[in-house]
Design a protein around this motif. Structure first.
Motif, short mmCIF file in Angstrom:
data_model
loop_
_atom_site.label_atom_id
_atom_site.label_comp_id
_atom_site.label_asym_id
_atom_site.label_seq_id
_atom_site.Cartn_x
_atom_site.Cartn_y
_atom_site.Cartn_z
N TYR A 227 15.15 -17.47 75.76
CA TYR A 227 14.54 -16.70 77.25
C TYR A 227 14.73 -15.30 76.96
CZ TYR A 227 14.31 -15.32 82.04
OH TYR A 227 14.04 -14.54 83.17
N SER B 116 11.92 -13.87 74.57
CA SER B 116 10.56 -14.24 75.28
C SER B 116 10.26 -13.06 76.45
CB SER B 116 10.56 -15.69 75.82
OG SER B 116 10.68 -16.76 74.80
N VAL C 216 5.63 -18.94 68.41
CA VAL C 216 7.02 -19.52 68.54
C VAL C 216 7.12 -20.65 67.80
CG1 VAL C 216 8.93 -20.12 70.15
CG2 VAL C 216 7.36 -18.08 70.95
N LEU D 229 10.81 -16.47 66.99
CA LEU D 229 9.52 -15.67 67.75
C LEU D 229 9.13 -14.70 66.85
CD1 LEU D 229 11.91 -16.97 69.64
CD2 LEU D 229 10.24 -15.88 71.44
#
Length: 200
Positions: free
Chosen positions: A152, A155, A168, A194
């Motif tokens: 998280y 991102s 990803v 990522l």
């Protein structure tokens, strides 16, 4: 560049060829291949590897980019010494090792990278923000996470920085292992990778 201990031009050095310290994490071979693939290196790339750990990524990329330069950043002096030992073992001479906490220790680096690898870490968003300012236009960044919170955070950081062409992937690898008289498949710990580009 080939070396006697790894006389191949492909990455994927066997894990057991690296020197290790107890408790120090190491990117497993199959995961390392994914990470290096997403870096999309050039022969003369300048790579910052933040949280270099055992030094597997600096060794692999240092061999792949003989005209480039790798800066391995590690906060623990003993672990940084391990990176040095592994570089010497594989004859890698284009890796500079920086001991310190990121992002503070990155301020002394003068040469802008075109590739950045952030391997885990507690301050990943802060590190990502600092590195993004230094990353060359057209450069790539990859960051790894092995927790939902880490995923998280990365991102969110990618979104705030407007990282382009984001990809990803989550690794899912099983290895054949001997357990007593039987052979069974054992899972390698999954990791999120990522990646994206800086286009402006």
């Amino acid at each position: 560049m080939q070396t006697p201990i790894w006389p191949y031009i492909t990455p994927g050095i066997s894990d057991d060829l690296f020197e290790r310290l107890p408790g120090i994490p190491m990117s497993k071979c199959e995961v390392r291949l994914l990470m290096i693939g997403h870096l999309r290196l050039r022969a003369n790339s300048i790579l910052w590897d933040i949280g270099a750990g055992t030094g597997t990524i600096p060794v692999e990329t240092g061999l792949m980019c003989p005209n480039g330069r790798v800066v391995a950043i590690e906060r623990d002096e003993d672990v940084a010494e391990l990176i040095k030992i592994n570089c010497q073992k594989f004859g890698v001479k284009n890796v500079e090792i920086i001991v310190g906490n990121a992002p503070e220790c990155l301020e002394t680096l003068k040469e802008a990278p075109d590739r950045i690898c952030i391997e885990g870490g507690r301050s990943v968003k802060e590190i990502l923000e600092f590195c993004w300012q230094r990353l060359a236009i057209g450069g790539r960044v990859i960051a790894t996470a092995n927790t939902l919170e880490g995923l998280y955070g990365i991102s969110e950081g990618f979104a705030q920085l407007q990282v382009r062409n984001v990809e990803v992937v989550q690794s899912s690898v099983n290895r054949l292992e001997a357990r007593g008289t039987r052979q069974t498949f054992a899972a390698v710990n999954p990791i999120f990778i990522l990646s994206g580009e800086k286009l402006e």
